[in-house]
Motif scaffolding. Sequence first.
Motif, short mmCIF file in Angstrom:
data_model
loop_
_atom_site.label_atom_id
_atom_site.label_comp_id
_atom_site.label_asym_id
_atom_site.label_seq_id
_atom_site.Cartn_x
_atom_site.Cartn_y
_atom_site.Cartn_z
N GLU A 18 0.89 -1.22 -0.07
CA GLU A 18 0.14 -0.08 -0.09
C GLU A 18 0.74 1.39 0.04
OE1 GLU A 18 -3.82 1.94 2.53
OE2 GLU A 18 -3.15 0.04 2.73
N LYS A 19 1.97 1.33 0.75
CA LYS A 19 2.90 2.52 0.87
C LYS A 19 3.39 2.69 -0.66
CE LYS A 19 6.94 4.11 3.19
NZ LYS A 19 8.20 3.54 4.29
N ALA A 20 3.64 1.60 -1.50
CA ALA A 20 4.06 1.75 -2.86
C ALA A 20 3.30 2.41 -4.06
CB ALA A 20 4.58 0.27 -3.25
N VAL A 21 1.86 2.63 -3.37
CA VAL A 21 0.86 3.19 -4.40
C VAL A 21 0.62 4.67 -3.80
CG1 VAL A 21 -1.35 3.05 -5.28
CG2 VAL A 21 -0.01 0.77 -4.61
N ARG A 22 0.95 5.53 -4.62
CA ARG A 22 0.83 6.94 -4.24
C ARG A 22 -0.18 7.73 -5.16
NH1 ARG A 22 6.19 10.43 -3.73
NH2 ARG A 22 6.58 8.96 -2.16
N ILE A 23 -1.15 8.33 -4.64
CA ILE A 23 -2.22 8.93 -5.22
C ILE A 23 -2.17 10.59 -4.81
CG2 ILE A 23 -4.94 8.90 -5.46
CD1 ILE A 23 -4.85 6.21 -5.27
N LYS A 38 2.70 4.84 -14.14
CA LYS A 38 1.89 6.22 -13.86
C LYS A 38 0.45 6.18 -14.26
CE LYS A 38 3.74 9.98 -12.53
NZ LYS A 38 4.30 11.25 -12.63
N VAL A 39 -0.60 6.41 -13.72
CA VAL A 39 -1.85 6.26 -14.47
C VAL A 39 -2.55 7.44 -13.86
CG1 VAL A 39 -4.02 4.88 -14.36
CG2 VAL A 39 -1.88 3.55 -13.80
N SER A 40 -3.29 8.11 -14.68
CA SER A 40 -3.89 9.30 -14.50
C SER A 40 -5.45 9.01 -15.07
CB SER A 40 -3.24 10.28 -15.11
OG SER A 40 -2.08 10.76 -14.71
N VAL A 52 -6.78 13.02 -11.04
CA VAL A 52 -6.37 11.80 -10.22
C VAL A 52 -5.05 11.25 -10.90
CG1 VAL A 52 -6.63 9.69 -8.83
CG2 VAL A 52 -8.46 11.31 -9.39
N THR A 53 -3.99 11.39 -9.88
CA THR A 53 -2.76 10.44 -10.54
C THR A 53 -2.41 9.72 -9.60
OG1 THR A 53 -2.14 12.48 -11.58
CG2 THR A 53 -0.28 10.96 -11.32
N VAL A 54 -2.21 8.33 -10.04
CA VAL A 54 -1.46 7.40 -9.40
C VAL A 54 -0.03 6.84 -9.74
CG1 VAL A 54 -2.05 4.85 -8.71
CG2 VAL A 54 -4.03 6.50 -9.42
N ASP A 55 0.62 6.81 -8.89
CA ASP A 55 2.05 6.15 -9.15
C ASP A 55 2.31 4.90 -8.52
OD1 ASP A 55 3.56 8.41 -10.36
OD2 ASP A 55 3.50 9.61 -8.52
#
Length: 415
Positions: free
Chosen positions: A192-197, A251-253, A229-232
Amino acid sequence: MNVGPISGASVGARRRGGRKLAALALGLALAVTACGGGGADAGAGQDDGKGKGKDSAAAQSQQSEAVVAIAPEDGAESVKTSGALKVTASKGKLTEVVVKNPDGDPVEGAISGDGATWTPATHLAASTKYTVHAVAKDSEGRTAAEDSTFTTLTPKNTFVGHFTPEDGSEVGVGMPFSLRFTRGITHPDDVEKAVRITTEPPVEVEGHWFGNDRLDFRPETYWKAGTKVTVDLNLDGVEGREGVYGKQSKKVSFTIGRSQVSVVDAKKLTMKVQRDGKVIKTIPVTTGKAGMETWNGQMVISERLKVTRMNGETVGYGGEYDIKDVPHAMRLTTSGTFLHGNYWGGDAFGNYNASHGCIGLRDVRGGWDKKAPGAWFFENSMIGDVVVVKNSDDAVVAPDNGLNGWNMSWEKWKA
């Protein structure tokens, strides 16, 4: 009389020898002068107590007492992606630590308050060579530096996360960011820590685990229309379970579109479509009949199909129905609840509940009539729109049955 010439010869020999000695002495003097930094100035320095002997001692006294140590050792290979990298300073404090991958991207980290240690803020990527440059100062302000390189391990077992919504998509206000992992996760905090929003405008977003292979993220209430919304996904190298490492770095936006929330009343047999807070259309519906009632609660459209086959055997109603051309179908739950067009329902819409748990809207076979309620609602909906069902005789839908985490309180979501 013969002594003179003999004596003269001897004198000549001594003179030649003297010139050679003098030349040798001069050469040594020049050599010493060149190494010592220069001629008359050096001599003058010795006379006033500032000679080269004291300069050498001063240079040595300026060497820093600080000692920098880097773990793992220089040149190390197959280094673990978590817990192995650490930089320390003794007899001084760290002032700078830079860790980079081959692309020059820095690894985030922090120096402790006492300046004694630096540790990375996150895990490292797998199969990657890193360079480390560290600087420390002693109590006199003198600096010492160390440089090192090491290479992380190449994992034998890996996992990825399949995500929704898609990169670059526009979705409704109820859309969570959902990850389904290909392996069960036993180190959920690390993953979870490795997913940054991050969002614009800013809003608090929290994650929640459903079992050990699904992680959803959402804000406390529906997204605000227009939110970006941007997801790393920094999963490359994170150890999700013992010996199993992530291999995604992506990276997902996505963007939140207009707000649409449709409220279905199972008793009144109506659906009020609210766009940006205002009712723009009221549609007659039919919902689940007795014993097959439609779930109550907030449900998010997760799939849109212009036509699909619906077979009762897939949801435990074997032999009840098998319709090969259901028009304008939108999935609301994983278990098989759809909101869809219905061309076989007769006068049920707005009059009585006749479905096997789905929400039916009047439509035509083939879906060609754009004015039919089923077609209209399909064309005016998107993935992530919310459909709320109330006054049904069934329970509230489970939060993990579809993308329906909105049926869980914020306190429980964060717990």
